[in-house]
Design an enzyme around this catalytic site. Structure first.
Site, PDB file in Angstrom:
ATOM      1  N   HIS A 124       6.689  -0.703  -7.485  1.00  0.00           N
ATOM      2  CA  HIS A 124       7.035  -0.126  -8.784  1.00  0.00           C
ATOM      3  C   HIS A 124       6.305  -0.798  -9.937  1.00  0.00           C
ATOM      4  CE1 HIS A 124       9.322   2.067 -11.697  1.00  0.00           C
ATOM      5  NE2 HIS A 124       9.761   0.956 -12.257  1.00  0.00           N
ATOM      6  N   CYS A 125       5.632  -1.927  -9.706  1.00  0.00           N
ATOM      7  CA  CYS A 125       5.073  -2.691 -10.827  1.00  0.00           C
ATOM      8  C   CYS A 125       3.566  -2.526 -10.998  1.00  0.00           C
ATOM      9  CB  CYS A 125       5.409  -4.171 -10.651  1.00  0.00           C
ATOM     10  SG  CYS A 125       7.169  -4.542 -10.852  1.00  0.00           S
ATOM     11  N   ILE A 126       2.788  -3.016 -10.043  1.00  0.00           N
ATOM     12  CA  ILE A 126       1.340  -3.142 -10.254  1.00  0.00           C
ATOM     13  C   ILE A 126       0.639  -1.798 -10.481  1.00  0.00           C
ATOM     14  CG2 ILE A 126      -0.779  -4.193  -9.419  1.00  0.00           C
ATOM     15  CD1 ILE A 126       0.827  -6.042  -7.729  1.00  0.00           C
TER      16      ILE A 126
END
Length: 428
Positions: A259-261
């Site tokens: 979900h982040c990078i």
């Protein structure tokens, strides 16, 4: 003290458990009634979180779950852990944050603390979220209620990653807001890192993930450059990482997941444009990483051509659907992109993942919902023209794969540890 945590996923649920272990009464809130029912019944829906831990905290009266947001009236703090995805044009999608803010605002009480943990661009907490909370409650942030941002640092599937031991960055809307947030988190987290304001905390989280994205893009690009020189990038990284200072190893792969990078750089780029700035370095890294699935599929096509086969009509198995090893988390997994590209080019693509027996509905790839993992046995695996390793779960028997598969395209360098017939493995 009692707190509420909104969003009972990979970030919210571990946070619930850590506060509850610390003796804080925790109310978990979610619009997903299935998650709420599972928690109240003592069942876990996240592989690395044991049901026994949930049951223990339920019995102790420190944990409960609900879909009823009116119960917010009974707590002293509300922590928001909801998704912050991208729209189709790659602009930030704050709809989950803002809808949650509106739901909270209806029941917000004077003196309460609201903390956003969802990754977002600088200014979200003190502008968009604050506006929604104030409009819906009639209260003023920094005066009637406290407001802060404290970014999540969850690392799913890492047994050494303990919520209590991960330093917690906290930024407050006012100094009083920061003091209240520190008071709340100090009950459950050992080391707190107060910063100047919410914007600084939001920016710090983006830097953490942009740093990883840029360095992964670097090795992804060098992988192709070194391959043209007949140099194995994995050997290069292994040699370079022996330097005891000034170097940190990052590894190439089939694309970014989680979900982040894959998402955070777009949040930063969008906000930068709003203030008349460019993020050329960050955006270039994003372009490189987004191109990786296409390059991997091209490599698979070449591997098949070495045996006088075409990608069109070939039976291809994508090994690993989760975005990282040893978890069932498939958010933004490059495996979906690989499946799409293979199918688009005429291959008959399926997947195997011991942690994802059936693909659940997703916002980004709804057409794969309901698709089942193939079985792991010699007859099945040997029947594929090519196996593409996208995620290297430890639970997979790679020696069996080496013995059974016709061709293996390895994006994770996992097959170097096993005996494989010459020419069978193609690194990608």
């Amino acid at each position: 003290m009692n707190i509420a945590i909104v969003g009972l996923g990979y970030v919210g649920l571990p946070l619930c458990l850590q506060f509850a272990r610390s003796g804080v009464g925790v109310l978990g809130l979610d619009i997903d009634a299935k998650k709420v029912s599972a928690l109240n019944a003592g069942r876990s829906y996240i592989r690395h979180i044991p049901a026994a831990e949930i049951k223990k905290l339920l019995r102790a009266g420190k944990l409960a779950a609900s879909t009823d947001f009116s119960k917010i009236k009974q707590v002293e703090a509300v922590l928001i852990c909801v998704p912050t995805p991208l729209k189709k044009n790659h602009d930030p999608d704050l709809s989950f944050v803002l809808k949650t803010g509106k739901a909270i605002a209806r029941y917000l009480q004077a003196g309460q603390l609201v903390v956003l943990e969802s990754t977002t661009y600088p200014g979200t907490t003190e502008n968009e979220l604050r506006t929604v909370l104030e409009a819906g409650s009639g209260l003023k942030a920094g005066w009637d209620f406290h407001l802060a941002f404290s970014p999540e640092r969850e690392d799913p599937g890492n047994p050494n990653s303990k919520v209590a031991d991960i330093p917690k960055v906290i930024g407050g809307y006012t100094p009083e807001c920061l003091a209240q947030a520190v008071k709340v988190y100090s009950q459950a987290i050992r080391l707190l890192v107060p910063v100047a304001n919410c914007r600084t905390a939001e920016a710090a989280k983006l830097l953490e993930n942009v740093f990883r994205g840029v360095n992964i893009a670097l090795v992804n690009e060098l992988k192709g450059v070194y391959a043209a020189m007949d140099i194995d990038i994995w050997d290069v990284i292994a040699a370079a990482r022996t330097k005891p200072f000034g170097f940190m190893p990052f590894y190439p792969g089939p694309g970014l997941g989680g979900h982040c990078i894959p998402i955070d750089p777009f949040y930063l780029a969008w906000k930068a444009r709003q203030v008349g700035q460019e993020t050329r370095f960050v955006e270039l890294a994003g372009e490189i990483n987004r191109a990786m699935p296409e390059r991997v599929v091209n490599r698979a096509s070449k591997a098949l051509a070495s045996q006088n086969k075409k990608l069109r009509g070939a039976r291809v198995l994508v090994l690993g659907l989760a975005y990282k090893a040893n978890v069932e988390d498939d958010r933004e997994s490059p495996s979906y992109r690989l499946l799409d590209l293979l199918t688009k080019r005429g291959a008959k693509a399926v997947y195997y993942d011991p942690y994802v027996p059936v693909i659940r509905p997703t916002r980004e790839h709804p057409h794969w919902a309901g698709t089942k993992s193939v079985k792991w046995n010699q007859k099945t695996i040997s029947g594929f023209d090519l196996v593409l390793i996208s995620t290297a779960h430890d639970a997979v028997n790679y020696q069996q794969l080496a013995d059974w598969a016709q061709i293996i395209v390895d994006t994770r360098n996992v097959m170097t540890k096993y005996k494989v017939a010459p020419g069978k493995v193609w690194k990608a």
